[in-house]
Design an enzyme around this catalytic site. Structure first.
Site, PDB file in Angstrom:
ATOM      1  N   GLU A 172      -6.212  -7.762   5.205  1.00  0.00           N
ATOM      2  CA  GLU A 172      -5.458  -8.591   4.270  1.00  0.00           C
ATOM      3  C   GLU A 172      -5.442 -10.050   4.720  1.00  0.00           C
ATOM      4  OE1 GLU A 172      -2.417  -6.740   7.153  1.00  0.00           O
ATOM      5  OE2 GLU A 172      -4.196  -6.058   6.055  1.00  0.00           O
ATOM      6  N   ASN A 207       0.824  -1.215   0.000  1.00  0.00           N
ATOM      7  CA  ASN A 207       0.000   0.000   0.000  1.00  0.00           C
ATOM      8  C   ASN A 207       0.855   1.260   0.000  1.00  0.00           C
ATOM      9  OD1 ASN A 207      -2.605  -1.080  -0.091  1.00  0.00           O
ATOM     10  ND2 ASN A 207      -2.697  -1.381   2.121  1.00  0.00           N
TER      11      ASN A 207
END
Length: 262
Positions: free
Chosen positions: A167, A132
């Site tokens: 995640e 990210n």
């Protein structure tokens, strides 16, 4: 051939329309039959024709319209239930739906209606924050989609997968024994390692750590999750990109045999 009479099927619409119309016609003939003896032949034929056609047109139209709308409502409700149970990003089950399905299987297993064995895997994307930070959240979302698709590609027909965290994914393998479960876990890990992910033409290898536990005998979702989560922590603390799997579990207690694979 068996006719589908479920609430979303055309078979139910047609069957109820025919049955309802037939009842209306029978009721019209029954009510009017008391007048038949006093009618002339022409009047009798006209009365019988009216008793047939009027319910056929009005009743048939009413029942068809009613069942058509009920079918549309059932389809909409089914679609809404699917949406409510699905993670919008990865299209797998969300946390609530996943845990509910696992609990339902364990309830059936306790009643001996299904095999009282299986496994739970927790799959966590390695270094996901780095993805990210380096490529942006859009690329992170694409990575999660790839991971979810890869997990689904390694599962059997009855297996289920859900996204239980940012995640983090969970996989339930109903009826699988220890060796089958370990092979599925290792297959997921290897396949994700082989996935080509190159956002902006910059290669970004993906990997996952997996903690798992197999059970044979009475257990609970909470107990399995706790044990699998401990093995996930072990896999991540040992260097990530590996499987840490407990081979046996029964009566809600972790077993003694465990395997860790890099």
């Amino acid at each position: 051939m068996r006719i589908d009479l479920s609430s979303t099927s055309w078979g139910r619409v047609i069957a109820v329309t025919i049955a309802g119309t037939a009842i209306c016609i029978a009721a019209a003939f029954f009510v009017d039959s008391f007048n038949f003896p006093s009618l002339s032949p022409d009047a009798l034929r006209w009365a019988q024709l009216t008793d047939l056609l009027l319910p056929l047109v009005l009743g048939g139209s009413f029942f068809f319209f009613l069942m058509f709308k009920m079918r549309q409502l059932a389809i909409t409700q089914k679609e809404l239930s699917i949406v409510a149970a699905t993670d919008s990003l990865t299209a797998v089950f969300n946390r609530g739906a996943f845990s509910m399905l696992v609990e339902a299987y364990l309830d059936q297993a306790r009643s001996h209606s299904v095999v009282n064995a299986g496994a739970l895997l927790i799959v966590d994307a390695d270094h996901f924050k780095t993805i990210n930070d380096r490529f942006g959240h859009d690329c992170g979302d694409q990575a999660l989609k790839l991971i979810a698709m890869t997990i689904q590609g390694q599962l059997r027909g009855a297996d289920i997968v859900g996204r239980i965290g940012g995640e983090e994914f969970a996989v339930f393998l109903p009826g699988a024994d220890s060796s089958q479960s370990w092979l599925v876990a290792e297959g997921i890990r290897r396949r994700i390692r082989e996935v080509e992910f190159s956002p902006g033409e910059r290669p970004c290898p993906l990997s996952v750590s997996i903690g798992g536990i197999a059970f044979s005998g009475p257990t609970t979702y909470a107990d399995m999750f706790q044990a699998a989560d401990k093995h996930l922590y072990k896999a991540k603390s040992n260097g990530r990109d590996q499987v840490s799997f407990e081979m046996t579990a029964s009566r809600g207690r972790p077993g003694a045999d465990a395997a860790t694979v890099h």
